[in-house]
Design a protein around this motif. Structure first.
Motif, PDB file in Angstrom:
ATOM      1  N   VAL A   3       0.842  -1.202   0.000  1.00 20.55           N
ATOM      2  CA  VAL A   3       0.000   0.000   0.000  1.00 20.55           C
ATOM      3  C   VAL A   3       0.877   1.251   0.000  1.00 20.55           C
ATOM      4  N   LEU A   4       1.941   1.220   0.792  1.00 23.21           N
ATOM      5  CA  LEU A   4       2.857   2.364   0.803  1.00 23.21           C
ATOM      6  C   LEU A   4       3.484   2.583  -0.570  1.00 23.21           C
ATOM      7  N   ARG A   5       3.884   1.506  -1.209  1.00 21.49           N
ATOM      8  CA  ARG A   5       4.484   1.640  -2.548  1.00 21.49           C
ATOM      9  C   ARG A   5       3.494   2.259  -3.525  1.00 21.49           C
ATOM     10  N   ARG A   6       2.259   1.797  -3.466  1.00 23.74           N
ATOM     11  CA  ARG A   6       1.238   2.337  -4.372  1.00 23.74           C
ATOM     12  C   ARG A   6       1.031   3.833  -4.124  1.00 23.74           C
ATOM     13  N   ARG A   7       0.996   4.228  -2.850  1.00 22.82           N
ATOM     14  CA  ARG A   7       0.842   5.643  -2.516  1.00 22.82           C
ATOM     15  C   ARG A   7       2.064   6.439  -3.009  1.00 22.82           C
ATOM     16  N   ALA A   8       3.247   5.847  -2.863  1.00 18.56           N
ATOM     17  CA  ALA A   8       4.468   6.505  -3.338  1.00 18.56           C
ATOM     18  C   ALA A   8       4.437   6.655  -4.858  1.00 18.56           C
ATOM     19  N   GLU A   9       3.989   5.621  -5.549  1.00 18.22           N
ATOM     20  CA  GLU A   9       3.886   5.682  -7.010  1.00 18.22           C
ATOM     21  C   GLU A   9       2.909   6.768  -7.457  1.00 18.22           C
ATOM     22  N   ASP A  10       1.935   7.064  -6.598  1.00 16.43           N
ATOM     23  CA  ASP A  10       0.960   8.126  -6.899  1.00 16.43           C
ATOM     24  C   ASP A  10       1.482   9.516  -6.531  1.00 16.43           C
ATOM     25  N   GLY A  11       2.743   9.581  -6.058  1.00 14.65           N
ATOM     26  CA  GLY A  11       3.358  10.873  -5.815  1.00 14.65           C
ATOM     27  C   GLY A  11       3.444  11.321  -4.365  1.00 14.65           C
ATOM     28  N   ASP A  12       3.080  10.471  -3.426  1.00 15.15           N
ATOM     29  CA  ASP A  12       3.149  10.842  -2.013  1.00 15.15           C
ATOM     30  C   ASP A  12       4.567  10.583  -1.496  1.00 15.15           C
ATOM     31  N   SER A  13       5.346  11.654  -1.351  1.00 17.42           N
ATOM     32  CA  SER A  13       6.739  11.491  -0.919  1.00 17.42           C
ATOM     33  C   SER A  13       6.827  10.954   0.504  1.00 17.42           C
ATOM     34  N   GLY A  14       5.886  11.307   1.356  1.00 16.58           N
ATOM     35  CA  GLY A  14       5.877  10.762   2.720  1.00 16.58           C
ATOM     36  C   GLY A  14       5.716   9.252   2.700  1.00 16.58           C
TER      37      GLY A  14
END
Length: 140
Positions: A82-93
């Motif tokens: 889930v974190l990776r997916r959020r990161a792929e969507d541009g969430d640097s945090g």
């Protein structure tokens, strides 16, 4: 019993609906009233405790506190996908939590690849990986 005592009691009893309703009604993000802002942060914590990740994810689209609390909760629960997916969507945090989680679980090479894939120019992400590397595990 006032609303605060009711909310604390509901929280202790894990009556999330009641606790969330009582706190959120008095919460305000970035309020000039520090108590209202503190209640906003409490509201985010209650959503995590209640495992209302869908609601928190929706709030995270416009609320930095929701985004930070969501990413931290995902990290604490080891939810790297889930974190990776959020990161792929541009969430640097989310990227930082993802990389740190990979490092904490001994997946340094995967963390290095993630930094390369998600933010090759992100110096902080590189520093996160470097901070976990020892001379024996150095992959650079």
């Amino acid at each position: 019993m006032d609303w605060y005592e009711q909310a604390r009691t509901a929280e202790q009893l894990r009556d999330w609906d009641t606790a969330i309703a009582l706190v959120s009604a008095r919460a305000e993000c970035y309020s000039a009233d520090s108590y209202a802002h503190s209640r906003h942060l409490w509201h985010m914590d209650l959503l995590v405790s209640a495992e209302r990740f869908t609601q928190l994810t929706a709030l995270a689209l416009t609320d930095v506190h929701a985004r930070r609390r969501l990413n931290r909760a995902l990290h604490e629960r080891g939810m790297d996908t889930v974190l990776r997916r959020r990161a792929e969507d541009g969430d640097s945090g989310a990227q930082y939590h993802f990389v740190k989680l990979l490092c904490e679980t001994g997946r340094l090479q995967e963390a290095g690849r993630a930094v390369h894939d998600l933010g090759p120019e992100d110096e902080y992400a590189h520093q996160l990986v470097a901070g976990f590397q020892t001379p024996a595990s150095d992959t650079r």
